[in-house]
Design an enzyme around this catalytic site. Sequence first.
Site, PDB file in Angstrom:
ATOM      1  N   THR A 187      -5.229  -4.074  -1.047  1.00 38.66           N
ATOM      2  CA  THR A 187      -3.880  -3.952  -1.622  1.00 38.66           C
ATOM      3  C   THR A 187      -2.673  -4.625  -0.875  1.00 38.66           C
ATOM      4  O   THR A 187      -3.050  -5.218   0.329  1.00 38.66           O
ATOM      5  CB  THR A 187      -3.514  -2.279  -1.513  1.00 38.66           C
ATOM      6  OG1 THR A 187      -2.048  -2.006  -2.192  1.00 38.66           O
ATOM      7  CG2 THR A 187      -3.573  -1.627  -0.233  1.00 38.66           C
ATOM      8  N   CYS A 188      -1.596  -4.727  -1.096  1.00 37.05           N
ATOM      9  CA  CYS A 188      -0.544  -5.340  -0.279  1.00 37.05           C
ATOM     10  C   CYS A 188       0.836  -5.104  -1.112  1.00 37.05           C
ATOM     11  O   CYS A 188       1.181  -3.714  -1.335  1.00 37.05           O
ATOM     12  CB  CYS A 188      -0.938  -6.810  -0.517  1.00 37.05           C
ATOM     13  SG  CYS A 188      -0.536  -7.509  -2.121  1.00 37.05           S
ATOM     14  N   GLY A 189       1.684  -5.713  -1.045  1.00 41.12           N
ATOM     15  CA  GLY A 189       3.066  -5.587  -1.695  1.00 41.12           C
ATOM     16  C   GLY A 189       3.201  -5.684  -3.152  1.00 41.12           C
ATOM     17  O   GLY A 189       3.754  -4.696  -3.855  1.00 41.12           O
ATOM     18  N   TRP A 218       1.751  -1.758  -3.566  1.00 39.98           N
ATOM     19  CA  TRP A 218       2.871  -0.850  -2.774  1.00 39.98           C
ATOM     20  C   TRP A 218       4.009  -1.017  -3.797  1.00 39.98           C
ATOM     21  O   TRP A 218       4.821  -0.134  -3.871  1.00 39.98           O
ATOM     22  CB  TRP A 218       3.185  -1.317  -1.476  1.00 39.98           C
ATOM     23  CG  TRP A 218       3.965  -0.297  -0.867  1.00 39.98           C
ATOM     24  CD1 TRP A 218       5.324  -0.190  -0.323  1.00 39.98           C
ATOM     25  CD2 TRP A 218       3.498   0.884  -0.116  1.00 39.98           C
ATOM     26  NE1 TRP A 218       5.770   0.829   0.116  1.00 39.98           N
ATOM     27  CE2 TRP A 218       4.583   1.731   0.296  1.00 39.98           C
ATOM     28  CE3 TRP A 218       2.183   1.556  -0.264  1.00 39.98           C
ATOM     29  CZ2 TRP A 218       4.421   2.955   0.981  1.00 39.98           C
ATOM     30  CZ3 TRP A 218       2.308   2.757   0.283  1.00 39.98           C
ATOM     31  CH2 TRP A 218       3.185   3.553   0.610  1.00 39.98           C
TER      32      TRP A 218
END
Length: 313
Positions: free
Chosen positions: A268-270, A297
């Site tokens: 996952t990330c932004g 996110w």
Amino acid sequence: MARCRAVPGGVKLPKNRASTTEEAVTDDSRADDPRTLVSTDWLAAHLHDPDLRIIDGSWHMEATGRDAHAEYMAAHIPGARFFDIDAIADTRSPLPHMAPQPEMFVSRLRAMGIGDGHQVVIYDNSDVRSAARVWWTFRLMGKIDVAVLDGGFAKWRAEGREVEDLPPITRDRHMTVQRQAARVRDVTQVAAAAKLGDHVIIDARPAGRFRGDEPEPRPGLRQGHIPGSRNVPMGQIYNDDGTMKSVPELRAAFESGGVDLSRPAITTCGSGITAASLALALERLGKRDWSVYDGSWTEWGSYPDLKIETGDA
């Protein structure tokens, strides 16, 4: 517009066989893997192969003020097509650049002259290493003969290699895809994984954003991370010149982040861009049970009913 060319470079290399699903890339002699990562030398040696297709997958955060398509039109690797991450996406979703439906992917790629039987190499000129996101999109669609150019356009140009400023002549090419559901996770699946602890969730954002010390670049999002997740910032898996670190260094980066590589992984990330770099790194390690949380996110941080944690993992 005239073509702009530099002196071609590179040495003819033997064609390395692609890694199988049981094998990891284990040493420098197998660094060129047409299913994960290839060097600028490899691309220079294969640049004019009839079944090679090159993609510029550059994408930039809005705050940079950069126009990826304009930069592509000014200069790109010969024959490269431009893949617009924001346009080849599920435009019905309120979230940015969510994965496209297979029908859209096929339609757009066929129009770009990319189809069955092609070896695809993707590069970028982006600080967020967006070529990995395009690589993941191909993998999601069941296409495996696809690799990222190690070091991207910056390394290619630094070596004085050939570039041009004309778009290629394309011919429609038949393409078949088979969406691989195991390569993507939605918010419900990630919430279940966080609750059950049966996956390791790996966050590619910088440490300050993971801890909740720094604000998110997108307004309206809470600060922190998915409960139980681990932090391996994307920058830790790349060298200063934009090349991906060696397999032992990648393994060390995940282990130092507290990642249990024996468990299935969700990255996952932004907004799902840099998470794909972690997926590529896991694939380089020979790990196959990984998936990308597409909403990342941007989705999780916008829902007040989803739990968050702050501080270190």
